[in-house]
Write a protein that holds these residues in place. Structure first.
Motif, PDB file in Angstrom:
ATOM      1  N   THR A  30       0.788  -1.233   0.000  1.00  0.00           N
ATOM      2  CA  THR A  30       0.000   0.000   0.000  1.00  0.00           C
ATOM      3  C   THR A  30       0.821   1.284   0.000  1.00  0.00           C
ATOM      4  N   LEU A  51      -0.032   4.860  -6.220  1.00  0.00           N
ATOM      5  CA  LEU A  51      -1.049   4.119  -5.481  1.00  0.00           C
ATOM      6  C   LEU A  51      -2.157   5.018  -4.957  1.00  0.00           C
ATOM      7  N   VAL A  53      -4.913   3.710  -2.740  1.00  0.00           N
ATOM      8  CA  VAL A  53      -5.453   2.541  -2.051  1.00  0.00           C
ATOM      9  C   VAL A  53      -6.657   2.958  -1.206  1.00  0.00           C
ATOM     10  N   SER A  59      -4.738   2.125  -8.621  1.00  0.00           N
ATOM     11  CA  SER A  59      -3.289   2.283  -8.635  1.00  0.00           C
ATOM     12  C   SER A  59      -2.754   1.931 -10.023  1.00  0.00           C
TER      13      SER A  59
END
Length: 164
Positions: A30, A51, A53, A59
């Motif tokens: 992450t 990313l 998340v 992503s």
């Protein structure tokens, strides 16, 4: 006429124990700096890890092995579940450098399906040990399944090595 052919699907599951607490194992999936260290099979490097998340986030990751004729292989991870630090679910697709989904056949990977569901679970199994289980669901082509399994195993071996 509509094609109503049913295709048998195949799933792959790879498990690794990581010598790290669950929070560190979670961050390896992450946080961009962590993904850059391990994403991609042996011989590949991760060159992009943008990313986002969160449920509804996407992503963009890229792995590269120019010496092998792979200058840039982009993928997206579109998150459907984020349950920190226990479970991530996302839909994987081959993409271009802008994150737009492309047909895998255009890069010579016709056996890779679109919309491959991924389920990643993190389970604390002891002091500073996390069991990571990665499932990729819905392959139709057994040959591509075998290649994907090899690549995932090598990628996860690189991840485990970070903590040894």
């Amino acid at each position: 006429m509509t094609d109503t052919t049913q295709h048998e699907t195949h799933d792959l599951v790879v498990i690794r124990d990581i010598l790290a607490p669950i929070e560190a194992a979670w961050k390896s999936w992450t946080e961009p700096g962590s993904v850059l260290r391990w994403w991609g099979p042996s011989g590949f490097t991760c060159t992009v890890a943008e990313l986002d998340v969160r449920v509804g986030g996407t992503s963009l990751v890229c792995m590269s092995a120019p010496d092998w004729g792979f200058p840039a292989l982009y993928s997206t991870w579109a998150y459907t579940l984020v349950d920190a630090p226990h479970r991530l679910e996302f839909i994987h697709n081959i993409a271009d450098e802008h994150g737009a989904t492309i047909d895998p056949a255009t890069i010579g990977a016709a056996g890779i399906p679109r919309d491959v569901r991924h389920v990643i679970t993190f389970e604390s199994i002891g002091d500073d040990v996390t069991r990571l289980t990665v499932a990729e669901l819905g392959y139709i082509d057994p040959e591509q399944l075998a290649l994907s399994k090899k690549g995932l195993e090598e990628s996860l071996d690189k991840l485990v090595a970070i903590y040894v």
